[in-house]
Each structure stands twice: as C-alpha cells, then as structure tokens.
Design a protein around this motif. Structure first.
Motif, short mmCIF file in Angstrom:
data_model
loop_
_atom_site.label_atom_id
_atom_site.label_comp_id
_atom_site.label_asym_id
_atom_site.label_seq_id
_atom_site.Cartn_x
_atom_site.Cartn_y
_atom_site.Cartn_z
N ALA A 192 0.89 -1.15 -0.08
CA ALA A 192 -0.11 -0.04 0.00
C ALA A 192 0.95 1.17 0.00
CB ALA A 192 -1.05 -0.09 1.20
N THR A 193 2.02 1.37 0.66
CA THR A 193 2.95 2.43 0.96
C THR A 193 3.50 2.74 -0.57
OG1 THR A 193 3.40 2.07 3.03
CG2 THR A 193 4.82 3.16 1.89
N ASN A 194 3.52 1.72 -1.19
CA ASN A 194 4.24 1.66 -2.76
C ASN A 194 3.26 1.97 -3.78
OD1 ASN A 194 7.00 1.41 -2.03
ND2 ASN A 194 6.49 -0.84 -1.92
N GLY A 195 1.94 2.40 -3.17
CA GLY A 195 0.93 2.95 -4.22
C GLY A 195 -0.02 1.73 -4.78
N ILE A 196 -0.04 0.69 -4.11
CA ILE A 196 -0.65 -0.60 -4.64
C ILE A 196 -1.91 -0.68 -3.97
CG2 ILE A 196 -0.80 -3.28 -4.99
CD1 ILE A 196 2.42 -2.93 -5.08
N PRO A 197 -3.29 -0.56 -4.34
CA PRO A 197 -4.51 -0.72 -3.46
C PRO A 197 -4.56 -2.09 -2.89
CG PRO A 197 -4.93 -0.40 -5.81
CD PRO A 197 -3.69 0.08 -5.70
N VAL A 198 -5.04 -2.11 -1.90
CA VAL A 198 -5.22 -3.33 -1.27
C VAL A 198 -6.58 -3.66 -0.59
CG1 VAL A 198 -4.52 -4.90 0.75
CG2 VAL A 198 -2.91 -3.85 -0.44
N VAL A 199 -7.65 -4.41 -1.07
CA VAL A 199 -8.79 -4.58 -0.70
C VAL A 199 -8.97 -5.98 0.15
CG1 VAL A 199 -11.21 -5.14 -1.42
CG2 VAL A 199 -9.78 -3.22 -2.38
N THR A 200 -9.32 -6.05 1.29
CA THR A 200 -9.56 -7.28 2.02
C THR A 200 -10.85 -7.91 1.89
OG1 THR A 200 -10.00 -6.06 4.11
CG2 THR A 200 -7.91 -6.82 3.77
N LEU A 201 -11.15 -9.25 1.60
CA LEU A 201 -12.12 -10.03 1.33
C LEU A 201 -12.43 -10.83 2.48
CD1 LEU A 201 -11.35 -10.95 -2.33
CD2 LEU A 201 -12.62 -8.84 -1.27
N GLU A 202 -13.53 -10.95 3.06
CA GLU A 202 -14.19 -11.87 4.21
C GLU A 202 -13.64 -11.74 5.29
OE1 GLU A 202 -13.21 -15.41 6.29
OE2 GLU A 202 -11.82 -14.71 4.49
N THR A 203 -12.31 -11.65 5.44
CA THR A 203 -11.58 -11.26 6.77
C THR A 203 -10.93 -9.92 6.85
OG1 THR A 203 -11.20 -13.52 7.31
CG2 THR A 203 -9.83 -12.00 8.47
N ASP A 204 -11.23 -9.01 7.68
CA ASP A 204 -10.58 -7.65 7.68
C ASP A 204 -9.37 -7.52 8.30
OD1 ASP A 204 -10.29 -5.04 7.00
OD2 ASP A 204 -11.81 -4.35 8.62
N LEU A 205 -8.45 -6.70 7.91
CA LEU A 205 -7.22 -6.40 8.74
C LEU A 205 -7.24 -4.97 8.92
CD1 LEU A 205 -4.43 -8.44 6.90
CD2 LEU A 205 -5.45 -8.90 9.23
N ALA A 206 -8.20 -4.50 9.82
CA ALA A 206 -8.22 -2.96 10.08
C ALA A 206 -6.92 -2.28 10.48
CB ALA A 206 -9.41 -2.92 11.28
N SER A 207 -6.17 -2.95 10.98
CA SER A 207 -4.95 -2.36 11.55
C SER A 207 -3.89 -1.95 10.51
CB SER A 207 -3.98 -3.37 12.42
OG SER A 207 -3.97 -4.41 12.09
N SER A 208 -4.20 -2.69 9.37
CA SER A 208 -3.34 -2.38 8.16
C SER A 208 -3.59 -1.15 7.45
CB SER A 208 -3.60 -3.77 7.25
OG SER A 208 -4.80 -3.65 6.49
N LYS A 209 -2.99 -0.96 6.35
CA LYS A 209 -3.29 0.32 5.18
C LYS A 209 -4.24 -0.18 4.20
CE LYS A 209 1.03 2.52 6.39
NZ LYS A 209 2.30 2.98 5.83
N ARG A 210 -4.93 -1.31 4.25
CA ARG A 210 -5.91 -1.48 3.08
C ARG A 210 -6.71 -0.55 2.96
NH1 ARG A 210 -10.06 -0.31 5.85
NH2 ARG A 210 -11.29 -1.71 7.22
N SER A 211 -7.41 -0.46 1.90
CA SER A 211 -8.35 0.48 1.41
C SER A 211 -9.53 0.43 1.66
CB SER A 211 -7.98 0.77 -0.01
OG SER A 211 -6.87 1.30 -0.45
N ILE A 212 -10.32 -0.82 1.60
CA ILE A 212 -11.61 -1.15 1.80
C ILE A 212 -11.51 -2.66 2.11
CG2 ILE A 212 -13.88 -1.29 0.93
CD1 ILE A 212 -13.27 1.14 -0.75
#
Length: 378
Positions: free
Chosen positions: A156-176
């Motif tokens: 994510a820091t390098n500009g790659i959008p991350v979307v988590t599915l089914e299990t969230d990682l709210a502590s991460s830099k995931r977008s949605i």
C-alpha cells in the motif's frame, strides 16, 4: 541451503502451482479497451438488489473515466468449500474486466490449506511479496491474519491498493474491506432466534467464541449476546473447539444439561453450527429451537429435517465479485470517488457491509436455486 529451507521453498512452490491450477484462468486483456459489460444476473428473491445497484453505479462511474489497464492479483485462503463461491465471483469479475481490456491477472489460492494458521499465513505473505515483485498494481486478498499486515502495508505504501475480502485487517493500510459487518450479522442472527423463543426468563446458549485474537468472531458473538440480554434472557457462550468436534459437542451438551435457568434456545454463529443439534440431542433437549450460520451441507441437512430453523449466509460470491471491481475503481477513479459510490453499504470509511441472507428451513431449495443461478455452489 538447509533441509528446512529446501522443504519450505518446495512447499511454497507447490502452493503457487496448485493455486494457479485451481483458479483455472489467467485473465488476458482484450485487443482493445472498451466499456465494461457485466454478465446479466438472474432475478431471485435472494438477489441483493441494493448491492447490485451499487455495483452497477461503480461500473458506470468507471466507464465514464479514462481507461487505465492494470495488473491485479486476487489471493485466496482456499479455492474450496466456503471459499469456492468467493473464487467464483472473483474470477467472473476478473473476466469481465479483462474482456473490456482493463485488467490482467490471476485468482490464486491453495486447493486446501494445512490447518496450521501460522504456516499458512507465512506462505500467503510470501505470495504477497511474489506477486508484488512480479508487477501487481492492485491486490484483493482473503488474509489469514495479522502476520500478513507488514507485507500488505509495504504494498500500500508503494501505491498498490489493497482490498481485504471476508476477513478484515483493520490495523493495516488496506483501502476497503468487503464482507459482512460482524456486529450487524450477529445481531441479525440473534433476532432470528429471538422470534422463536418462549418469553423470558430462560438461558440462550451461543455456540460462539471469546478468543480475543479473533476480533471478528468476538464481535459477532457479543452482538448476538446483546440481543438476548436486552430481551431479558441469561446467556451462556460456549467457545467453539474447532479441532475436536466430539469434545465440542459433548461439552456443549453438558452445559445445556447444567444450565439454570434451563436453556430455551441455541444459536451457532459460525460454519460448524451444524454441531448444535447433536449437542441438544446429547442433553436430551431435542425440541430446542436452533438457528445457525453459513450454508454447510451438514447444516442444510439439519434444516431439511427441521432441526435447524434458519441459517445466515455471508454472500461469499459477492465478496469475491466486488473485490476486483473495487481495486480497479481505486486505480481508475480514485479512493475517495470509489468510496462515494460504495457509500450505501459502507460502515465508516472502509468497511463494505454485504449483509447476510436469512434462509429459513422452508426456503432451502429456493436458496440452492439462487446459488446455482450465479454459479456459487459450495
């Protein structure tokens, strides 16, 4: 290289090879980019009309903007069982985006996993690092846990959008995050059982979890618990023993027998909720109203027998289907604009709540027909 190192490398290589074969497709960009066209969705009483409308709005917004081809990867915990409909949805979305000349990429995941959470998480982290090294510009992922956060944050820091599915990682830099909101889902399940209970007093047993490391599981359990406590019932939470089914059923049965006031209803909040009727039988309480969660074959069997009165299904197909579209939306129209389109189902800024299908026992065949119509059998 040590023996351990060779074994680890071989295991990782096998995981990727199996995943690629299981996913069955590499999406290729068509000869020229053009508007995205979705496959028609059959209309059914279980079709999530509001979610479908949001997807249509996202596609329309994307089609009005400039075309930006991208390389994308969807990483799954597994391609079987509960996760099979997620993979089906993801592959369909990737195919539609690929046919429109927008996306190249794969849906990757093992056909089975070891059951060793730490090992599986480490292998998935290596997958993340590998797909990034190979040029992925967006990632949708069903993560194993917090151990995946550093590699996803780096992406994510390098500009790659991350979307988590089914299990969230709210502590991460995931977008949605895309899946169910566990507070809402737990409360919905609680209200389903509440409608079947005699008047308080009485004890309601929850086949749930109190494991503080399983944040989503605890949230679902506590939300159901609040529903019953607010209605005046005592609540007994039986923590699931996933690894030993016989012990789980026996201990739950013993707790039902010993409960004071007596247990008047039983609710399972996870995929193994089909164990609840066996526990009730072990306690000699064969007439307890029981509701469950997910749509495992054993659960369906108990529903057909009238033992489980209803279940709650997580719309896995739509979890997978939305993932690639949201990743591409972030790339094409930006994160804020994507969130604006998703707003009807967003909880806060980053959690897309798909809701659950409440399936009463008498609707099992109708729900199976719906799953068959979208190719989402599991």
């Amino acid at each position: 290289m040590t023996v351990t190192g060779r074994t680890w490398t071989a295991a990782f290589g096998l995981t990727l090879m199996t995943a690629a074969c299981g996913a069955n497709d590499t999406t290729e960009v068509g000869p020229e980019a053009r508007p995205i066209e979705r496959e028609p969705v059959p209309q059914n009483e279980f079709t999530p009309v509001e979610v479908e409308a949001t997807i249509d709005n996202l596609v329309a917004e994307i089609n009005e903007n400039s075309i930006q081809p991208m390389q994308m990867t969807v990483l799954m915990k597994s391609l079987r069982g509960f996760f099979a409909p997620i993979a089906t949805g993801a592959k369909r979305a990737m195919g539609e985006l690929g046919a429109a000349g927008r996306v190249t990429g794969n849906v990757l995941g093992p056909t089975e996993y070891s059951g060793d959470q730490q090992k599986d998480m480490e292998l998935q982290t290596l997958q993340i690092e590998q797909v990034v090294a190979e040029g992925a510009e967006g990632i949708a992922i069903s993560p194993f846990g917090e151990g995946n956060v550093p590699s996803l944050d780096e992406a994510a820091t390098n500009g790659i959008p991350v979307v988590t599915l089914e299990t969230d990682l709210a502590s991460s830099k995931r977008s949605i995050y895309v899946g169910i909101d566990n507070d809402s889902a737990g409360a919905t399940a609680g209200r389903t059982l509440l409608a079947l209970l005699p008047e308080a007093p009485g004890t309601v047993m929850i086949h749930g979890t109190d494991d503080p490391t399983w944040i989503d599981g605890v949230a679902r359990t506590q939300a159901a618990q609040r529903v019953f406590e607010e209605a005046g019932y005592d609540v007994l939470v039986h923590p699931i023993n996933f690894m030993d089914e016989a012990e789980d059923i026996a201990s739950m049965g013993a707790e039902i027998e010993a409960a004071d006031p007596p247990v008047v209803g039983l609710i399972g909040l996870f995929a193994v909720s089909y164990r609840c009727p066996a526990a009730a039988d072990a306690a000699g309480a064969t007439d307890l109203p029981i509701v469950g969660f997910d749509f495992e074959p054993q659960t369906v069997g108990h529903m057909r027998e009238g033992r489980i009165k209803a279940t709650h299904v997580q719309r896995q197909y739509y979890t997978g289907y939305l993932g690639p579209y949201i990743v591409y939306g972030i790339k094409n129209i930006g994160l804020d604009a994507t969130r604006a389109v998703l707003a009807p189902q967003l909880v806060g800024e980053g959690r897309f709540d798909l809701g659950v299908d409440v399936v009463p026992a008498e609707k099992v065949n109708a729900f199976n027909d719906f799953l068959d119509s979208i190719g989402a059998e599991q």
